[in-house]
Design a protein around this motif. Structure first.
Motif, PDB file in Angstrom:
ATOM      1  N   GLU A 161      19.627 -13.328   1.659  1.00 36.40           N
ATOM      2  CA  GLU A 161      18.662 -12.488   2.371  1.00 36.40           C
ATOM      3  C   GLU A 161      17.443 -13.252   2.876  1.00 36.40           C
ATOM      4  O   GLU A 161      17.066 -13.088   4.044  1.00 36.40           O
ATOM      5  CB  GLU A 161      18.220 -11.311   1.495  1.00 36.40           C
ATOM      6  N   PRO A 162      16.770 -14.086   2.057  1.00 30.01           N
ATOM      7  CA  PRO A 162      15.577 -14.772   2.567  1.00 30.01           C
ATOM      8  C   PRO A 162      15.884 -15.671   3.760  1.00 30.01           C
ATOM      9  O   PRO A 162      15.158 -15.664   4.758  1.00 30.01           O
ATOM     10  CB  PRO A 162      15.093 -15.586   1.360  1.00 30.01           C
ATOM     11  N   PHE A 163      16.972 -16.428   3.675  1.00 27.22           N
ATOM     12  CA  PHE A 163      17.348 -17.315   4.780  1.00 27.22           C
ATOM     13  C   PHE A 163      17.723 -16.505   6.009  1.00 27.22           C
ATOM     14  O   PHE A 163      17.301 -16.800   7.129  1.00 27.22           O
ATOM     15  CB  PHE A 163      18.523 -18.200   4.360  1.00 27.22           C
ATOM     16  N   ALA A 164      18.533 -15.457   5.792  1.00 30.26           N
ATOM     17  CA  ALA A 164      18.965 -14.631   6.910  1.00 30.26           C
ATOM     18  C   ALA A 164      17.779 -13.947   7.578  1.00 30.26           C
ATOM     19  O   ALA A 164      17.688 -13.885   8.807  1.00 30.26           O
ATOM     20  CB  ALA A 164      19.979 -13.595   6.432  1.00 30.26           C
ATOM     21  N   MET A 169      14.253 -13.334  12.238  1.00 36.95           N
ATOM     22  CA  MET A 169      12.911 -13.271  12.840  1.00 36.95           C
ATOM     23  C   MET A 169      12.768 -14.314  13.941  1.00 36.95           C
ATOM     24  O   MET A 169      12.288 -14.016  15.044  1.00 36.95           O
ATOM     25  CB  MET A 169      11.845 -13.519  11.780  1.00 36.95           C
ATOM     26  N   ILE A 170      13.161 -15.543  13.634  1.00 40.71           N
ATOM     27  CA  ILE A 170      13.023 -16.631  14.598  1.00 40.71           C
ATOM     28  C   ILE A 170      13.840 -16.331  15.857  1.00 40.71           C
ATOM     29  O   ILE A 170      13.359 -16.501  16.985  1.00 40.71           O
ATOM     30  CB  ILE A 170      13.462 -17.973  13.972  1.00 40.71           C
ATOM     31  N   ASN A 171      15.072 -15.869  15.677  1.00 37.12           N
ATOM     32  CA  ASN A 171      15.923 -15.564  16.823  1.00 37.12           C
ATOM     33  C   ASN A 171      15.320 -14.448  17.676  1.00 37.12           C
ATOM     34  O   ASN A 171      15.272 -14.542  18.908  1.00 37.12           O
ATOM     35  CB  ASN A 171      17.311 -15.144  16.341  1.00 37.12           C
ATOM     36  N   GLY A 178      11.403 -15.540  25.374  1.00 41.56           N
ATOM     37  CA  GLY A 178      12.177 -15.884  26.562  1.00 41.56           C
ATOM     38  C   GLY A 178      12.039 -14.811  27.632  1.00 41.56           C
ATOM     39  O   GLY A 178      11.896 -15.108  28.824  1.00 41.56           O
ATOM     40  N   ALA A 179      12.063 -13.549  27.198  1.00 38.52           N
ATOM     41  CA  ALA A 179      11.898 -12.443  28.142  1.00 38.52           C
ATOM     42  C   ALA A 179      10.507 -12.465  28.766  1.00 38.52           C
ATOM     43  O   ALA A 179      10.339 -12.167  29.958  1.00 38.52           O
ATOM     44  CB  ALA A 179      12.146 -11.114  27.434  1.00 38.52           C
ATOM     45  N   ILE A 180       9.501 -12.808  27.968  1.00 37.20           N
ATOM     46  CA  ILE A 180       8.126 -12.873  28.494  1.00 37.20           C
ATOM     47  C   ILE A 180       7.990 -14.030  29.479  1.00 37.20           C
ATOM     48  O   ILE A 180       7.490 -13.852  30.589  1.00 37.20           O
ATOM     49  CB  ILE A 180       7.137 -13.029  27.332  1.00 37.20           C
ATOM     50  N   PHE A 222      20.464   0.998  12.837  1.00 35.92           N
ATOM     51  CA  PHE A 222      19.350   1.950  12.913  1.00 35.92           C
ATOM     52  C   PHE A 222      18.071   1.468  12.237  1.00 35.92           C
ATOM     53  O   PHE A 222      16.986   1.546  12.841  1.00 35.92           O
ATOM     54  CB  PHE A 222      19.778   3.304  12.334  1.00 35.92           C
ATOM     55  N   PRO A 223      18.091   0.994  10.978  1.00 34.88           N
ATOM     56  CA  PRO A 223      16.811   0.696  10.299  1.00 34.88           C
ATOM     57  C   PRO A 223      15.977  -0.363  11.008  1.00 34.88           C
ATOM     58  O   PRO A 223      14.789  -0.166  11.262  1.00 34.88           O
ATOM     59  CB  PRO A 223      17.249   0.227   8.908  1.00 34.88           C
ATOM     60  N   HIS A 224      16.579  -1.506  11.306  1.00 36.51           N
ATOM     61  CA  HIS A 224      15.804  -2.559  11.959  1.00 36.51           C
ATOM     62  C   HIS A 224      15.739  -2.384  13.466  1.00 36.51           C
ATOM     63  O   HIS A 224      14.754  -2.750  14.106  1.00 36.51           O
ATOM     64  CB  HIS A 224      16.371  -3.946  11.621  1.00 36.51           C
ATOM     65  N   GLY A 225      16.796  -1.790  14.044  1.00 33.25           N
ATOM     66  CA  GLY A 225      16.819  -1.590  15.489  1.00 33.25           C
ATOM     67  C   GLY A 225      15.740  -0.659  15.971  1.00 33.25           C
ATOM     68  O   GLY A 225      15.290  -0.747  17.125  1.00 33.25           O
ATOM     69  N   SER A 226      15.268   0.239  15.101  1.00 31.52           N
ATOM     70  CA  SER A 226      14.213   1.175  15.478  1.00 31.52           C
ATOM     71  C   SER A 226      12.915   0.453  15.815  1.00 31.52           C
ATOM     72  O   SER A 226      12.053   0.998  16.514  1.00 31.52           O
ATOM     73  CB  SER A 226      13.968   2.175  14.344  1.00 31.52           C
ATOM     74  N   LEU A 227      12.733  -0.780  15.328  1.00 35.08           N
ATOM     75  CA  LEU A 227      11.563  -1.590  15.647  1.00 35.08           C
ATOM     76  C   LEU A 227      11.926  -2.772  16.546  1.00 35.08           C
ATOM     77  O   LEU A 227      11.175  -3.119  17.460  1.00 35.08           O
ATOM     78  CB  LEU A 227      10.916  -2.119  14.362  1.00 35.08           C
ATOM     79  N   GLU A 228      13.086  -3.357  16.267  1.00 34.63           N
ATOM     80  CA  GLU A 228      13.477  -4.570  16.986  1.00 34.63           C
ATOM     81  C   GLU A 228      13.711  -4.305  18.473  1.00 34.63           C
ATOM     82  O   GLU A 228      13.219  -5.051  19.340  1.00 34.63           O
ATOM     83  CB  GLU A 228      14.739  -5.140  16.349  1.00 34.63           C
ATOM     84  N   LEU A 229      14.462  -3.254  18.790  1.00 32.29           N
ATOM     85  CA  LEU A 229      14.762  -2.977  20.195  1.00 32.29           C
ATOM     86  C   LEU A 229      13.508  -2.585  20.977  1.00 32.29           C
ATOM     87  O   LEU A 229      13.288  -3.109  22.076  1.00 32.29           O
ATOM     88  CB  LEU A 229      15.846  -1.904  20.304  1.00 32.29           C
ATOM     89  N   PRO A 230      12.653  -1.679  20.454  1.00 34.73           N
ATOM     90  CA  PRO A 230      11.403  -1.418  21.190  1.00 34.73           C
ATOM     91  C   PRO A 230      10.556  -2.670  21.399  1.00 34.73           C
ATOM     92  O   PRO A 230       9.921  -2.817  22.444  1.00 34.73           O
ATOM     93  CB  PRO A 230      10.685  -0.399  20.298  1.00 34.73           C
ATOM     94  N   ALA A 231      10.545  -3.571  20.409  1.00 34.40           N
ATOM     95  CA  ALA A 231       9.769  -4.809  20.566  1.00 34.40           C
ATOM     96  C   ALA A 231      10.331  -5.647  21.705  1.00 34.40           C
ATOM     97  O   ALA A 231       9.576  -6.244  22.491  1.00 34.40           O
ATOM     98  CB  ALA A 231       9.780  -5.608  19.257  1.00 34.40           C
ATOM     99  N   ILE A 232      11.652  -5.693  21.830  1.00 42.17           N
ATOM    100  CA  ILE A 232      12.274  -6.438  22.931  1.00 42.17           C
ATOM    101  C   ILE A 232      11.954  -5.776  24.263  1.00 42.17           C
ATOM    102  O   ILE A 232      11.722  -6.451  25.277  1.00 42.17           O
ATOM    103  CB  ILE A 232      13.792  -6.553  22.695  1.00 42.17           C
ATOM    104  N   PHE A 233      11.922  -4.446  24.288  1.00 46.72           N
ATOM    105  CA  PHE A 233      11.553  -3.751  25.522  1.00 46.72           C
ATOM    106  C   PHE A 233      10.098  -4.055  25.899  1.00 46.72           C
ATOM    107  O   PHE A 233       9.772  -4.212  27.084  1.00 46.72           O
ATOM    108  CB  PHE A 233      11.737  -2.240  25.365  1.00 46.72           C
ATOM    109  N   LEU A 234       9.218  -4.121  24.896  1.00 46.25           N
ATOM    110  CA  LEU A 234       7.823  -4.483  25.154  1.00 46.25           C
ATOM    111  C   LEU A 234       7.731  -5.903  25.717  1.00 46.25           C
ATOM    112  O   LEU A 234       6.941  -6.168  26.629  1.00 46.25           O
ATOM    113  CB  LEU A 234       7.002  -4.385  23.876  1.00 46.25           C
ATOM    114  N   ALA A 235       8.552  -6.804  25.170  1.00 49.02           N
ATOM    115  CA  ALA A 235       8.572  -8.175  25.681  1.00 49.02           C
ATOM    116  C   ALA A 235       9.050  -8.195  27.123  1.00 49.02           C
ATOM    117  O   ALA A 235       8.503  -8.932  27.961  1.00 49.02           O
ATOM    118  CB  ALA A 235       9.478  -9.043  24.804  1.00 49.02           C
ATOM    119  N   GLY A 236      10.076  -7.388  27.418  1.00 46.66           N
ATOM    120  CA  GLY A 236      10.537  -7.291  28.799  1.00 46.66           C
ATOM    121  C   GLY A 236       9.445  -6.764  29.707  1.00 46.66           C
ATOM    122  O   GLY A 236       9.255  -7.259  30.834  1.00 46.66           O
TER     123      GLY A 236
END
Length: 315
Positions: A161-164, A169-171, A178-180, A222-236
């Motif tokens: 888990e810690p490594f993953a 996060m880095i990815n 990259g989107a920005i 669902f759990p992480h995508g609820s934050l991860e996908l909106p963050a990517i949309f904000l970056a876009g």
């Protein structure tokens, strides 16, 4: 130097600084007028010079000690107080500033979201109507694991888990940045990243659905995508803001438009990085855990997304 005469001449300055510091220490910076704030900074510099002179001319340990105490109090209020104000500014940004800049940028964010969603729907449709399409997008090892072994790849995260989590996060940050940065290509790279990621999740979702793994797959997302996908949309959205400055500066010179929209994009970046960090921790430590019921994961994702929408929509 006549020490007694020097002390008599400088003592009113020391007393003035002491009086202002007592007021500041007791009631905070709001108790001072603008003139008093300028005065306390000037007095602090003057007393600091007096301390150096007192040490050089050996005016006595008691006076040196008193001046050291006075300058230490001044330093704590002026410099550490400014740090407190900086932290207060950060808190106020996340409380009100970030939602406000998201609302000002909603058109650009909506464009990024629409490109992602359109690519996801097209990929979903193509995957169900032409199974060969999946092999063009998804790695063969993942296809083999899902189709032939009937299991998701998410179990590989359990135990590391810690490594993953840090890798995720880095990815995610790399994808977002990259989107920005893609805005500097006139938005072409930004649009490509939105389309590609939408294509990928639509195809993988279809692959899971075709093999009766839709429920656990979306429970993972669902759990992480609820934050991860909106963050990517904000970056876009931030990338499209930069593209707007380059392609359509309007009444501004292009350099001025880049400063204006670049500042807005930077504020989006400042806000989305914590979202990606939290999403990475959830994806590493919570989403893949087999001992957490799928229903709990769905509810967690929904609650996080609703909370995010409420937060970003506040006025």
């Amino acid at each position: 130097m006549n020490i007694q005469r020097w002390i008599g001449r400088r003592q009113p300055t020391w007393q003035a600084l002491d009086t202002l510091l007592k007021k500041l220490e007791a009631r905070g910076v709001k108790a001072l007028s603008a003139e008093e704030i300028r005065q306390i900074a000037s007095l602090y510099r003057s007393v600091s010079g007096d301390l150096a002179r007192a040490k050089t001319n050996q005016v006595g340990e008691r006076l040196v000690s008193d001046l050291q105490s006075l300058t230490a109090r001044g330093y704590a209020q002026i410099y550490q107080g400014s740090r407190r104000q900086e932290w207060q500014a950060v808190l106020e940004f996340f409380q009100w500033g970030f939602p406000a800049v998201v609302q000002r940028s909603r058109g650009y964010i909506a464009l990024a979201t629409a490109l992602f969603g359109l690519a996801g729907l097209v990929a979903w449709w193509l995957s169900w109507h032409d199974p060969r399409f999946i092999s063009l997008v998804v790695p063969s090892g993942m296809i083999h694991q899902v189709r032939d072994r009937g299991e998701l790849w998410t179990g590989s995260i359990v135990g590391i888990e810690p490594f993953a989590s840090s890798s995720i996060m880095i990815n995610n940050i790399q994808v977002s940045f990259g989107a920005i940065a893609g805005g500097m290509t006139g938005g072409l790279l930004t649009a490509y990243i939105m389309l590609f990621n939408g294509l990928l999740i639509g195809t993988v979702g279809a692959l899971a659905g075709q093999n009766n793994l839709a429920v656990p797959f979306w429970a993972f997302v669902f759990p992480h995508g609820s934050l991860e996908l909106p963050a990517i949309f904000l970056a876009g959205g931030a990338g499209f803001l930069l593209a707007r400055a380059l392609l359509f500066p309007g009444q501004y010179r292009r350099s001025d438009a880049l400063k204006l929209y670049g500042t807005q994009a930077a504020q989006l970046v400042f806000g989305l990085v914590p979202m990606l960090a939290l999403a990475g921790m959830i994806e590493g430590f919570f989403s893949p855990q087999p001992n957490i019921p799928d229903l709990v994961k769905y509810v967690t994702g929904i609650l996080l997304f609703v909370s995010l929408v409420w937060y970003l929509g506040r006025k």
